[in-house]
Design a protein around this motif. Structure first.
Motif, mmCIF file in Angstrom:
data_model
loop_
_atom_site.group_PDB
_atom_site.id
_atom_site.type_symbol
_atom_site.label_atom_id
_atom_site.label_comp_id
_atom_site.label_asym_id
_atom_site.label_seq_id
_atom_site.Cartn_x
_atom_site.Cartn_y
_atom_site.Cartn_z
ATOM 1 N N PRO A 123 0.835 -1.207 0.000
ATOM 2 C CA PRO A 123 0.000 0.000 0.000
ATOM 3 C C PRO A 123 0.873 1.260 0.000
ATOM 4 O O PRO A 123 2.008 1.241 0.481
ATOM 5 N N PHE A 124 0.335 2.318 -0.548
ATOM 6 C CA PHE A 124 1.027 3.604 -0.473
ATOM 7 C C PHE A 124 1.044 4.079 0.976
ATOM 8 O O PHE A 124 0.033 3.982 1.685
ATOM 9 N N TYR A 146 10.470 14.909 -4.178
ATOM 10 C CA TYR A 146 11.318 14.538 -5.319
ATOM 11 C C TYR A 146 12.786 14.447 -4.912
ATOM 12 O O TYR A 146 13.509 13.529 -5.318
ATOM 13 N N SER A 147 13.242 15.399 -4.104
ATOM 14 C CA SER A 147 14.653 15.416 -3.709
ATOM 15 C C SER A 147 15.020 14.225 -2.824
ATOM 16 O O SER A 147 16.169 13.787 -2.804
ATOM 17 N N GLN A 148 14.050 13.676 -2.111
ATOM 18 C CA GLN A 148 14.303 12.530 -1.234
ATOM 19 C C GLN A 148 14.138 11.182 -1.945
ATOM 20 O O GLN A 148 14.670 10.166 -1.492
ATOM 21 N N ALA A 149 13.410 11.168 -3.043
ATOM 22 C CA ALA A 149 13.024 9.908 -3.686
ATOM 23 C C ALA A 149 14.170 9.298 -4.486
ATOM 24 O O ALA A 149 14.912 10.001 -5.178
ATOM 25 N N ASN A 150 14.285 7.978 -4.411
ATOM 26 C CA ASN A 150 15.239 7.269 -5.265
ATOM 27 C C ASN A 150 14.562 6.709 -6.511
ATOM 28 O O ASN A 150 15.224 6.328 -7.480
ATOM 29 N N ILE A 151 13.234 6.640 -6.508
ATOM 30 C CA ILE A 151 12.460 6.268 -7.695
ATOM 31 C C ILE A 151 11.348 7.289 -7.878
ATOM 32 O O ILE A 151 10.618 7.596 -6.927
ATOM 33 N N VAL A 152 11.238 7.823 -9.101
ATOM 34 C CA VAL A 152 10.140 8.726 -9.449
ATOM 35 C C VAL A 152 9.604 8.289 -10.816
ATOM 36 O O VAL A 152 10.349 8.230 -11.796
ATOM 37 N N ILE A 153 8.309 7.981 -10.862
ATOM 38 C CA ILE A 153 7.670 7.495 -12.091
ATOM 39 C C ILE A 153 6.423 8.337 -12.341
ATOM 40 O O ILE A 153 5.586 8.512 -11.446
ATOM 41 N N TYR A 154 6.289 8.825 -13.567
ATOM 42 C CA TYR A 154 5.120 9.602 -13.957
ATOM 43 C C TYR A 154 4.158 8.680 -14.699
ATOM 44 O O TYR A 154 4.497 8.114 -15.737
ATOM 45 N N GLY A 155 2.940 8.536 -14.160
ATOM 46 C CA GLY A 155 2.025 7.528 -14.680
ATOM 47 C C GLY A 155 0.879 8.079 -15.490
ATOM 48 O O GLY A 155 0.818 9.257 -15.842
ATOM 49 N N PRO A 167 -1.112 10.603 -11.979
ATOM 50 C CA PRO A 167 -0.355 10.174 -10.807
ATOM 51 C C PRO A 167 1.160 10.320 -10.958
ATOM 52 O O PRO A 167 1.710 10.190 -12.063
ATOM 53 N N ILE A 168 1.802 10.565 -9.847
ATOM 54 C CA ILE A 168 3.270 10.532 -9.743
ATOM 55 C C ILE A 168 3.599 9.557 -8.613
ATOM 56 O O ILE A 168 3.118 9.711 -7.494
ATOM 57 N N TYR A 169 4.376 8.537 -8.941
ATOM 58 C CA TYR A 169 4.729 7.511 -7.961
ATOM 59 C C TYR A 169 6.170 7.738 -7.506
ATOM 60 O O TYR A 169 7.083 7.808 -8.335
ATOM 61 N N MET A 170 6.378 7.831 -6.196
ATOM 62 C CA MET A 170 7.725 8.086 -5.661
ATOM 63 C C MET A 170 8.036 7.101 -4.540
ATOM 64 O O MET A 170 7.199 6.873 -3.651
ATOM 65 N N LYS A 171 9.244 6.541 -4.608
ATOM 66 C CA LYS A 171 9.694 5.673 -3.533
ATOM 67 C C LYS A 171 10.752 6.400 -2.725
ATOM 68 O O LYS A 171 11.789 6.802 -3.258
ATOM 69 N N ILE A 172 10.474 6.587 -1.450
ATOM 70 C CA ILE A 172 11.390 7.272 -0.542
ATOM 71 C C ILE A 172 11.796 6.269 0.534
ATOM 72 O O ILE A 172 10.941 5.789 1.291
ATOM 73 N N ALA A 173 13.062 5.922 0.550
ATOM 74 C CA ALA A 173 13.542 4.832 1.419
ATOM 75 C C ALA A 173 12.792 3.568 1.011
ATOM 76 O O ALA A 173 12.870 3.152 -0.129
ATOM 77 N N ASP A 174 12.017 2.974 1.912
ATOM 78 C CA ASP A 174 11.278 1.750 1.592
ATOM 79 C C ASP A 174 9.783 1.976 1.452
ATOM 80 O O ASP A 174 9.008 1.016 1.427
ATOM 81 N N ASN A 175 9.383 3.218 1.346
ATOM 82 C CA ASN A 175 7.954 3.536 1.302
ATOM 83 C C ASN A 175 7.584 4.216 -0.019
ATOM 84 O O ASN A 175 8.360 5.007 -0.563
ATOM 85 N N TRP A 176 6.378 3.898 -0.483
ATOM 86 C CA TRP A 176 5.867 4.502 -1.714
ATOM 87 C C TRP A 176 4.867 5.603 -1.393
ATOM 88 O O TRP A 176 4.032 5.466 -0.500
ATOM 89 N N VAL A 177 4.973 6.689 -2.159
ATOM 90 C CA VAL A 177 4.063 7.828 -2.034
ATOM 91 C C VAL A 177 3.391 8.051 -3.388
ATOM 92 O O VAL A 177 4.049 8.008 -4.430
ATOM 93 N N LEU A 178 2.090 8.257 -3.374
ATOM 94 C CA LEU A 178 1.340 8.607 -4.582
ATOM 95 C C LEU A 178 0.934 10.070 -4.475
ATOM 96 O O LEU A 178 0.207 10.462 -3.552
#
Length: 339
Positions: A123-124, A146-155, A167-178
């Motif tokens: 889950p996000f 964005y500056s903290q994320a190691n993955i950024v995907i534009y959906g 949507p913009i999907y971002m992974k920061i550490a081990d957590n996903w943010v939508l």
């Protein structure tokens, strides 16, 4: 004698090209052709076999070079195939966003990560809507994530979502943010057909397409090489994957010159040899043949870029008819792998 000889050659040529008589195949076809099987029935050599992975020819196959696996984006789900050609995962997903050239799928509450050994949807941790935020407030918040994320995907928007935000999907550490895009901003598309926000490029290693170097086509929904000008694949070299046509046997006349009984297109059976690992995998497939042309069965043989061949020994075969002309029931995608 010379005149008679020339006349005989011309006569044989006319019979061979403009009638349904299999003059040359009767004279030269080998007895072993009778043992050849269709792709759908399973074909193999001593150490290799061709295995069907989808009966849909019109889909996208990509290669994750970082994690050494393949994703097959099928009609009702996504298949993960490892570097040995084994299907490791098949997730039936409807109404999900699989952003182009990524190993991640999303819906409005969950993340499906195909880089993992087992599929456990996540889950996000946070879902952020742009409502009640000015454009300045939204971009400031986005920049902090964005500056903290190691993955950024534009959906892309989901079919049945209740709003119009992208949507913009971002992974920061081990957590996903939508985080949903503010309507003041808009995505752009790069030469690889991947979305990005101006001044904020995506953050991930794009998956690559396989290529049939002989026919100059790629393993995407759109296949022609000229549709990929400036794309990532132009940086790579691909090895030609060879399929030899051994013979063609005419079964019936498919098309004639209008208002005449003169055939111009035949439907029949072609016999092939596919080379893999120094071995020949023999099979047959229905094909068509125009007068004075080679037979065509719409077979395509795909490989990964040369620089990744040492870590991935498999290849893929696609049989896709442009119409229902002389179909054999073998349409779809196949993996060529060791037994």
């Amino acid at each position: 004698m010379i005149i008679w000889g020339v006349a005989m050659v011309v006569a044989l040529l006319v019979v061979g090209q403009f009638t349904s008589v299999n003059l040359f195949s009767v004279l030269f076809m080998k007895k072993e052709f009778e043992t050849y099987k269709y792709l759908k029935d399973g074909v193999a050599s001593e150490h290799y076999k061709i295995v069907r992975v989808s009966d849909n020819a019109y889909l996208t196959l990509t290669y994750d070079r970082a994690n050494n696996f393949f994703l097959l984006d099928d009609v009702d789900g996504i298949k993960k195939i490892d570097a040995e050609g084994e299907e490791k995962m098949y997730v039936r997903l409807k109404n999900v966003d699989l952003p182009y050239r990524t190993p991640y799928a999303f819906n409005d509450s969950l993340v499906f990560d195909f880089t993992k050994e087992a599929m456990n949807p996540e889950p996000f941790k946070e879902i952020i809507f742009p409502e009640n935020k000015s454009a300045e407030e939204w971009i400031a918040l986005f920049e902090s994530y964005y500056s903290q994320a190691n993955i950024v995907i534009y959906g892309d928007r989901l079919v049945d979502q209740a709003h119009d935000f992208y949507p913009i999907y971002m992974k920061i550490a081990d957590n996903w943010v939508l985080m949903y895009l503010h309507d003041y901003y808009y995505f752009q598309m790069d030469e690889n057909k991947q979305r990005y926000l101006e001044q904020y490029p995506f953050k991930y290693t794009p998956l690559v397409l396989l290529k049939d170097e002989n026919n100059k086509v790629f393993s995407g929904w759109i296949t022609r090489q000229d549709e990929y000008k400036g794309c990532l694949e132009e940086k790579f070299e691909y090895s030609p994957q060879k399929i030899n046509t051994l013979a063609f046997h005419k079964d019936f006349v498919y098309e004639e010159i209008i208002y005449t009984p003169i055939p111009i297109l035949f439907a029949g059976t072609a016999y092939y040899s596919l080379e893999k690992g120094g071995e020949s995998i023999r099979f047959k497939e229905n094909a068509i043949k125009q007068v004075f042309s080679k037979s065509q069965s719409y077979l395509y043989y795909f490989g990964v870029p040369k620089k990744y061949e040492s870590q991935c020994k498999i290849s893929f075969l696609k049989l896709g008819y442009p119409s229902n002309i002389n179909e054999s029931g073998s349409k779809g995608w196949y993996v060529v792998r060791r037994k």
